[in-house]
Design a protein around this motif. Structure first.
Motif, PDB file in Angstrom:
ATOM      1  N   LEU A 143     -20.086  -8.102  38.163  1.00 54.73           N
ATOM      2  CA  LEU A 143     -18.920  -7.959  37.289  1.00 54.73           C
ATOM      3  C   LEU A 143     -19.351  -8.259  35.860  1.00 54.73           C
ATOM      4  CD1 LEU A 143     -15.733  -7.676  37.167  1.00 54.73           C
ATOM      5  CD2 LEU A 143     -15.694 -10.167  37.291  1.00 54.73           C
ATOM      6  N   VAL A 144     -18.939  -7.409  34.926  1.00 53.29           N
ATOM      7  CA  VAL A 144     -19.349  -7.594  33.535  1.00 53.29           C
ATOM      8  C   VAL A 144     -18.221  -8.249  32.728  1.00 53.29           C
ATOM      9  CG1 VAL A 144     -20.111  -6.375  31.435  1.00 53.29           C
ATOM     10  CG2 VAL A 144     -20.901  -5.637  33.683  1.00 53.29           C
ATOM     11  N   GLU A 145     -17.029  -7.708  32.827  1.00 50.41           N
ATOM     12  CA  GLU A 145     -15.866  -8.349  32.213  1.00 50.41           C
ATOM     13  C   GLU A 145     -14.584  -7.848  32.856  1.00 50.41           C
ATOM     14  OE1 GLU A 145     -14.826  -7.557  28.096  1.00 50.41           O
ATOM     15  OE2 GLU A 145     -16.077  -5.760  28.079  1.00 50.41           O
ATOM     16  N   VAL A 146     -13.495  -8.533  32.570  1.00 50.53           N
ATOM     17  CA  VAL A 146     -12.215  -8.193  33.195  1.00 50.53           C
ATOM     18  C   VAL A 146     -11.134  -8.104  32.132  1.00 50.53           C
ATOM     19  CG1 VAL A 146     -10.545  -8.824  34.990  1.00 50.53           C
ATOM     20  CG2 VAL A 146     -12.869  -9.688  35.114  1.00 50.53           C
ATOM     21  N   PHE A 147     -10.278  -7.110  32.250  1.00 49.10           N
ATOM     22  CA  PHE A 147      -9.075  -7.014  31.417  1.00 49.10           C
ATOM     23  C   PHE A 147      -7.885  -7.137  32.366  1.00 49.10           C
ATOM     24  CE2 PHE A 147     -12.367  -4.636  29.261  1.00 49.10           C
ATOM     25  CZ  PHE A 147     -12.172  -4.863  27.910  1.00 49.10           C
ATOM     26  N   GLN A 148      -7.029  -8.105  32.107  1.00 52.39           N
ATOM     27  CA  GLN A 148      -5.888  -8.287  33.014  1.00 52.39           C
ATOM     28  C   GLN A 148      -4.578  -7.997  32.305  1.00 52.39           C
ATOM     29  OE1 GLN A 148      -6.058 -10.862  36.180  1.00 52.39           O
ATOM     30  NE2 GLN A 148      -7.823 -12.051  35.494  1.00 52.39           N
ATOM     31  N   PHE A 149      -3.764  -7.186  32.920  1.00 47.33           N
ATOM     32  CA  PHE A 149      -2.434  -6.860  32.410  1.00 47.33           C
ATOM     33  C   PHE A 149      -1.449  -7.087  33.569  1.00 47.33           C
ATOM     34  CE2 PHE A 149      -5.540  -4.464  30.018  1.00 47.33           C
ATOM     35  CZ  PHE A 149      -5.163  -4.706  28.708  1.00 47.33           C
ATOM     36  N   PRO A 150      -0.148  -7.152  33.270  1.00 44.58           N
ATOM     37  CA  PRO A 150       0.781  -7.473  34.357  1.00 44.58           C
ATOM     38  C   PRO A 150       0.696  -6.515  35.549  1.00 44.58           C
ATOM     39  CG  PRO A 150       1.893  -7.570  32.233  1.00 44.58           C
ATOM     40  CD  PRO A 150       0.517  -7.051  31.967  1.00 44.58           C
ATOM     41  N   HIS A 151       0.524  -5.233  35.314  1.00 40.87           N
ATOM     42  CA  HIS A 151       0.536  -4.288  36.433  1.00 40.87           C
ATOM     43  C   HIS A 151      -0.834  -3.744  36.807  1.00 40.87           C
ATOM     44  CE1 HIS A 151       4.741  -4.613  36.226  1.00 40.87           C
ATOM     45  NE2 HIS A 151       4.849  -4.005  35.059  1.00 40.87           N
ATOM     46  N   ARG A 152      -1.780  -3.960  35.948  1.00 43.91           N
ATOM     47  CA  ARG A 152      -3.112  -3.417  36.223  1.00 43.91           C
ATOM     48  C   ARG A 152      -4.217  -4.389  35.825  1.00 43.91           C
ATOM     49  NH1 ARG A 152      -2.162   2.767  34.315  1.00 43.91           N
ATOM     50  NH2 ARG A 152      -1.025   3.363  36.189  1.00 43.91           N
ATOM     51  N   VAL A 153      -5.262  -4.329  36.591  1.00 46.58           N
ATOM     52  CA  VAL A 153      -6.442  -5.125  36.251  1.00 46.58           C
ATOM     53  C   VAL A 153      -7.622  -4.164  36.155  1.00 46.58           C
ATOM     54  CG1 VAL A 153      -8.018  -6.915  37.112  1.00 46.58           C
ATOM     55  CG2 VAL A 153      -5.551  -7.226  37.350  1.00 46.58           C
ATOM     56  N   TYR A 154      -8.420  -4.348  35.131  1.00 50.67           N
ATOM     57  CA  TYR A 154      -9.587  -3.478  34.910  1.00 50.67           C
ATOM     58  C   TYR A 154     -10.848  -4.321  35.072  1.00 50.67           C
ATOM     59  CZ  TYR A 154      -6.126  -0.455  32.665  1.00 50.67           C
ATOM     60  OH  TYR A 154      -5.029   0.326  32.398  1.00 50.67           O
ATOM     61  N   MET A 155     -11.640  -3.989  36.068  1.00 51.33           N
ATOM     62  CA  MET A 155     -12.896  -4.724  36.265  1.00 51.33           C
ATOM     63  C   MET A 155     -14.037  -3.845  35.770  1.00 51.33           C
ATOM     64  SD  MET A 155     -12.501  -6.052  40.132  1.00 51.33           S
ATOM     65  CE  MET A 155     -10.876  -6.449  40.764  1.00 51.33           C
ATOM     66  N   VAL A 156     -14.766  -4.361  34.808  1.00 52.13           N
ATOM     67  CA  VAL A 156     -15.936  -3.618  34.327  1.00 52.13           C
ATOM     68  C   VAL A 156     -17.118  -4.064  35.189  1.00 52.13           C
ATOM     69  CG1 VAL A 156     -17.390  -3.053  32.351  1.00 52.13           C
ATOM     70  CG2 VAL A 156     -14.954  -3.627  31.996  1.00 52.13           C
ATOM     71  N   LEU A 157     -17.726  -3.101  35.866  1.00 55.30           N
ATOM     72  CA  LEU A 157     -18.795  -3.408  36.826  1.00 55.30           C
ATOM     73  C   LEU A 157     -20.076  -2.689  36.439  1.00 55.30           C
ATOM     74  CD1 LEU A 157     -16.627  -2.573  39.961  1.00 55.30           C
ATOM     75  CD2 LEU A 157     -17.307  -4.883  39.304  1.00 55.30           C
ATOM     76  N   GLU A 158     -21.194  -3.192  36.937  1.00 59.38           N
ATOM     77  CA  GLU A 158     -22.408  -2.410  36.722  1.00 59.38           C
ATOM     78  C   GLU A 158     -22.218  -1.080  37.468  1.00 59.38           C
ATOM     79  OE1 GLU A 158     -26.054  -4.095  38.270  1.00 59.38           O
ATOM     80  OE2 GLU A 158     -25.014  -4.995  39.963  1.00 59.38           O
ATOM     81  N   LEU A 159     -22.796  -0.045  36.909  1.00 58.70           N
ATOM     82  CA  LEU A 159     -22.594   1.295  37.465  1.00 58.70           C
ATOM     83  C   LEU A 159     -23.675   1.615  38.496  1.00 58.70           C
ATOM     84  CD1 LEU A 159     -21.127   4.127  37.271  1.00 58.70           C
ATOM     85  CD2 LEU A 159     -22.859   4.700  35.568  1.00 58.70           C
ATOM     86  N   ALA A 160     -23.237   1.933  39.691  1.00 61.40           N
ATOM     87  CA  ALA A 160     -24.196   2.325  40.736  1.00 61.40           C
ATOM     88  C   ALA A 160     -24.239   3.847  40.784  1.00 61.40           C
ATOM     89  CB  ALA A 160     -23.757   1.754  42.075  1.00 61.40           C
ATOM     90  N   THR A 161     -25.397   4.401  40.504  1.00 58.54           N
ATOM     91  CA  THR A 161     -25.494   5.870  40.434  1.00 58.54           C
ATOM     92  C   THR A 161     -26.320   6.458  41.581  1.00 58.54           C
ATOM     93  OG1 THR A 161     -27.430   5.707  39.025  1.00 58.54           O
ATOM     94  CG2 THR A 161     -25.293   5.921  37.914  1.00 58.54           C
ATOM     95  N   GLY A 162     -26.786   5.583  42.466  1.00 57.96           N
ATOM     96  CA  GLY A 162     -27.702   6.072  43.505  1.00 57.96           C
ATOM     97  C   GLY A 162     -27.042   6.551  44.788  1.00 57.96           C
ATOM     98  N   GLY A 163     -25.718   6.477  44.850  1.00 56.40           N
ATOM     99  CA  GLY A 163     -25.016   6.971  46.039  1.00 56.40           C
ATOM    100  C   GLY A 163     -24.945   5.957  47.171  1.00 56.40           C
TER     101      GLY A 163
END
Ligand SMILES: Nc1ncnc2c1ncn2[C@@H]1O[C@H](COP(=O)(O)OP(=O)(O)OP(=O)(O)O)[C@@H](O)[C@H]1O
Length: 430
Positions: A143-163
């Motif tokens: 997990l890189v960072e998180v944005f939290q709002f009342p109805h939605r949460v956004y988790m910024v994650l490392e990107l896995a591109t290898g399938g």
């Protein structure tokens, strides 16, 4: 998502042991504008023989642009101020995952946007965050960072591109026991770490194992901690998971421990070496029965070509009695894993494995007619264990050249149409 989502979510906190089958709950408001459109897209899909290849490509690009524009609109400005949304990667029951680029550094990431208005979504999100905020390991998604709002949460994650794990098995054209041990070693490293922190994943399966990059030396990452739990041994009681991977003690409603992940690892090892499931039945009651009896076999191809040591590894994981099951540390010390199958044959198992996966795909597509919604019962493993190429095709709207025919995405049920299921143990009584 395949033919359906048969994941069993934890019961609502106050409802005792009533397990809930989450039947593809639609994602937020996106449901309204996506689903009817999806049908339209399918009618004019790029698979349509009426469009010339060039037009197909333009059509697809246009579709992708429209989609990205739609997601951008749904994202909170605070998030889009920092991250540029590039493409949709996939959807979960309560989430959408998009590929993004950090505006300042141009670094790629994944953002998992979670709908937390509904209690189930909130629970899944809280579980995932509770784990991700505590962990840091090469084989666990970061997990890189998180944005939290009342109805939605956004988790910024490392990107896995290898399938996904099985995608790679199918696409590489060659697969030996040594390759299997290489993948399992990485999953085991993650499990030793997680279990030492008192974290039980509870939904370990090939779909939740992603390669960080497409190269042969890529790390394998454990993802999707939506059902994960912290707990002392024998403390956990909630019934949840994906049926085919659920340990007998979970189905029997006994208090359980991180040993349930080791059972799931046994199922994964079995799939990796054969392309088939050890426990499988369209009928969920019969499926649960066979799991509780620990009834499975090493019959059919490619099992005669698989070493006894590999089978011994599986046999020691698919053990009914949890204390007798290998722990993650013990499994990491099993001779088949330690030696990376050095004494096993180097026979290429790829043909049989992909053949088995292909058969499963065609069986599942004939059981899930296009455009229909599946019940949680007939969805069972088919949605979840659909060979990765099917899922990928659905995600990429049929772009990938795979082993099977394209299949239309199954329409999610409307929000609130949860299916309550009798507890597995009750089903077994009937
Ligand atoms: N960090 C990531 N990098 C790349 N792809 C990801 C990442 N996280 C998730 N995905 C992909 O995004 C899709 C949606 O993932 P998500 O975890 O939201 O739901 P899911 O596990 O597929 O479904 P459910 O929530 O029903 O279990 C999946 O195809 C998953 O492989």
């Amino acid at each position: 998502m395949g033919c359906g989502n048969s994941k069993v979510l934890p019961e609502a906190s106050k409802k005792g042991y009533v397990s809930v089958i989450q039947s593809l709950v639609a994602f937020s408001k996106g449901h309204e504008d996506n689903e009817p459109k999806k049908h339209k897209e399918q009618q004019n899909s790029p698979w349509s023989p009426h469009l010339a290849p060039n037009s197909q490509q333009k059509f697809r690009q246009g579709q992708q642009r429209d989609k990205v524009a739609r997601y951008k609109d749904k994202f909170e400005p605070r998030v889009t101020a920092r991250y540029d949304i590039k493409a949709l990667i996939g959807r979960g029951s309560f989430s959408r995952v998009v590929r993004v680029e950090h505006r300042a550094t141009r670094q790629p990431f994944a953002i998992k946007m979670m709908e937390v208005e509904a209690p189930e979504g909130r629970e899944v999100c809280d579980s995932e965050l509770a784990v991700l905020q505590r962990v840091s390991h090469a084989n666990v998604i970061q997990l890189v960072e998180v944005f939290q709002f009342p109805h939605r949460v956004y988790m910024v994650l490392e990107l896995a591109t290898g399938g996904e794990l099985l995608d790679r098995v199918v696409s590489r054209g060659h697969f030996t026991e040594q390759d299997a041990t290489q993948a399992l070693q990485m999953v085991l490293a993650a499990l030793v770490y997680l279990h030492s922190l008192g974290i039980t994943h509870r939904d370990l399966k090939p779909e939740n194992l992603l390669y960080y990059h497409p190269g042969a030396d890529s790390r394998l990452l454990v993802t999707d901690f939506g059902l994960a739990a912290f707990g002392k041994p024998w403390y956990l009681r909630t019934t949840c998971g994906t049926p085919e991977y659920m340990a007998p003690e979970v189905l029997l409603r006994r208090p359980y421990s991180c040993a349930v992940d080791m059972w799931a690892l046994g199922v994964i090892a079995y799939i990796l070496l054969s392309g088939t499931l050890p426990f499988e039945d369209d009928n969920r009651t019969r499926l649960y029965r066979s799991i509780i009896r620990g009834k499975y076999s090493f019959h059919g191809n490619p099992w005669p070509s698989v070493s006894n040591l590999a089978k011994d590894f599986i046999l020691r994981l698919l053990v009914l009695d949890p204390p007798a099951r290998l722990t993650a540390e013990q499994a990491g010390r099993h001779p088949w894993v330690v030696t990376m199958a050095a004494s096993s044959s180097t026979r290429n198992l790829h043909r049989s494995i992909s053949q088995n996966l292909r058969q499963r795909a065609s069986r599942s597509s004939s059981r899930c007619p296009s455009g229909t919604t599946t019940s949680s019962t007939d969805a069972n493993s088919l949605g979840r264990l659909m060979p990765p190429e099917t899922k990928q095709k659905q995600r990429q709207q049929g772009r990938a050249a795979g082993l099977i025919q394209p299949q239309r995405a199954i329409q999610p049920r409307a929000r609130g149409h949860k299916q309550h299921q009798h507890h597995p143990a009750k089903a077994l009584d009937s």
